[in-house]
Design an enzyme around this catalytic site. Structure first.
Site, PDB file in Angstrom:
ATOM      1  N   GLU A 279     -11.328   4.063  -4.355  1.00  0.00           N
ATOM      2  CA  GLU A 279     -11.487   2.623  -4.533  1.00  0.00           C
ATOM      3  C   GLU A 279     -11.811   2.328  -5.996  1.00  0.00           C
ATOM      4  O   GLU A 279     -12.370   3.168  -6.707  1.00  0.00           O
ATOM      5  CB  GLU A 279     -12.594   2.098  -3.623  1.00  0.00           C
ATOM      6  CG  GLU A 279     -12.300   2.253  -2.138  1.00  0.00           C
ATOM      7  CD  GLU A 279     -11.058   1.492  -1.714  1.00  0.00           C
ATOM      8  OE1 GLU A 279     -10.922   0.305  -2.080  1.00  0.00           O
ATOM      9  OE2 GLU A 279     -10.215   2.088  -1.013  1.00  0.00           O
TER      10      GLU A 279
ATOM     11  N   ARG B  15       0.878  -1.179   0.000  1.00  0.00           N
ATOM     12  CA  ARG B  15       0.000   0.000   0.000  1.00  0.00           C
ATOM     13  C   ARG B  15       0.910   1.222   0.000  1.00  0.00           C
ATOM     14  O   ARG B  15       1.794   1.335   0.855  1.00  0.00           O
ATOM     15  CB  ARG B  15      -0.882  -0.031   1.248  1.00  0.00           C
ATOM     16  CG  ARG B  15      -1.667   1.243   1.537  1.00  0.00           C
ATOM     17  CD  ARG B  15      -2.847   1.389   0.610  1.00  0.00           C
ATOM     18  NE  ARG B  15      -3.934   2.121   1.244  1.00  0.00           N
ATOM     19  CZ  ARG B  15      -3.999   3.446   1.367  1.00  0.00           C
ATOM     20  NH1 ARG B  15      -3.017   4.191   0.890  1.00  0.00           N
ATOM     21  NH2 ARG B  15      -5.031   4.011   1.948  1.00  0.00           N
TER      22      ARG B  15
ATOM     23  N   ARG C 278      -0.880  -5.481   4.495  1.00  0.00           N
ATOM     24  CA  ARG C 278      -0.093  -4.939   3.387  1.00  0.00           C
ATOM     25  C   ARG C 278       1.049  -4.084   3.915  1.00  0.00           C
ATOM     26  O   ARG C 278       0.885  -3.342   4.874  1.00  0.00           O
ATOM     27  CB  ARG C 278      -0.972  -4.106   2.455  1.00  0.00           C
ATOM     28  CG  ARG C 278      -2.087  -4.882   1.793  1.00  0.00           C
ATOM     29  CD  ARG C 278      -2.979  -3.980   0.957  1.00  0.00           C
ATOM     30  NE  ARG C 278      -3.621  -2.939   1.765  1.00  0.00           N
ATOM     31  CZ  ARG C 278      -4.511  -2.078   1.284  1.00  0.00           C
ATOM     32  NH1 ARG C 278      -4.838  -2.113  -0.002  1.00  0.00           N
ATOM     33  NH2 ARG C 278      -5.064  -1.170   2.064  1.00  0.00           N
TER      34      ARG C 278
END
Length: 205
Positions: free
Chosen positions: A80, A72, A123
């Site tokens: 999104e 990320r 992540r």
């Protein structure tokens, strides 16, 4: 010169001996502190900077997969993939546009990422470059991501220039996720860094 004397004997103070339970509590506290120090020292490798490079797969406007590691982009927040925004009175798929913008920056080049924090999805939060270009910064400068604990000056410039998302109306990705039932993610500032450090130290997996 005469000295006055009260005639009262000096009072002596005696330390009251600690109770049995107080001693037990003190020992328990000492062992807890020692255990915490051992735990932290044993897990310091979890907060060491990790570096990875290779050909990246772009997932959306702020996340990639690199060599099997999900990353990320730290300090930014992109729409999104399914998010819709509005421009010139019409809806458009801003989430897809943001992903396309990051894909153009990567475009088959070698990507290098570094970081140690992990988000609640596991992540790696990383700063990434491709052919010398800072991917995190570039996404915000182009207006296809907003500041999320970093890059505030770049966001202000993109907003002023009405670039990317700023050319129309949009919900900030964090707000959009909340409206669609997703938990709000902690911003990647100093407060978030502290919480991520604690999460890594006390993670039992």
């Amino acid at each position: 010169m005469s000295r006055s004397w009260s005639g009262r004997p000096r009072q002596r103070y005696f330390r009251r001996p600690r109770s049995r339970w107080r001693k037990i509590l003190d020992y328990a506290l000492a062992f807890a502190v020692l255990g915490l120090l051992i735990l932290v020292s044993a897990r310091l490798d979890r907060v060491e900077t990790r570096r990875t490079e290779g050909v990246a797969v772009v997932n959306d406007g702020d996340s990639i997969t690199l060599g099997g590691e999900r990353i990320r982009l730290r300090g930014i927040d992109a729409p999104e993939y399914s998010q819709i925004c509005r421009k010139d009175g019409a809806d458009y798929p801003c989430g897809r546009r943001s992903r396309e913008a990051l894909s153009k920056l990567v475009s088959g080049r070698q990507v290098r990422c570094a970081g140690w924090e992990r988000d609640r999805y596991g992540r790696l939060l990383g700063e990434c470059t491709a052919a010398g270009a800072d991917l995190n910064r570039s996404q915000v400068e182009a207006g296809w991501a907003v500041a999320y604990g970093g890059y505030e000056a770049e966001e202000a410039a993109a907003r002023l220039g009405r670039k990317g998302l700023w050319a129309g109306d949009f919900d900030r990705p964090r707000d959009w996720r909340t409206m669609h039932g997703d938990m709000a993610e902690i911003e990647h500032g100093s407060y978030g860094r502290m919480l991520n450090w604690l999460r890594e130290i006390f993670r039992f997996s």
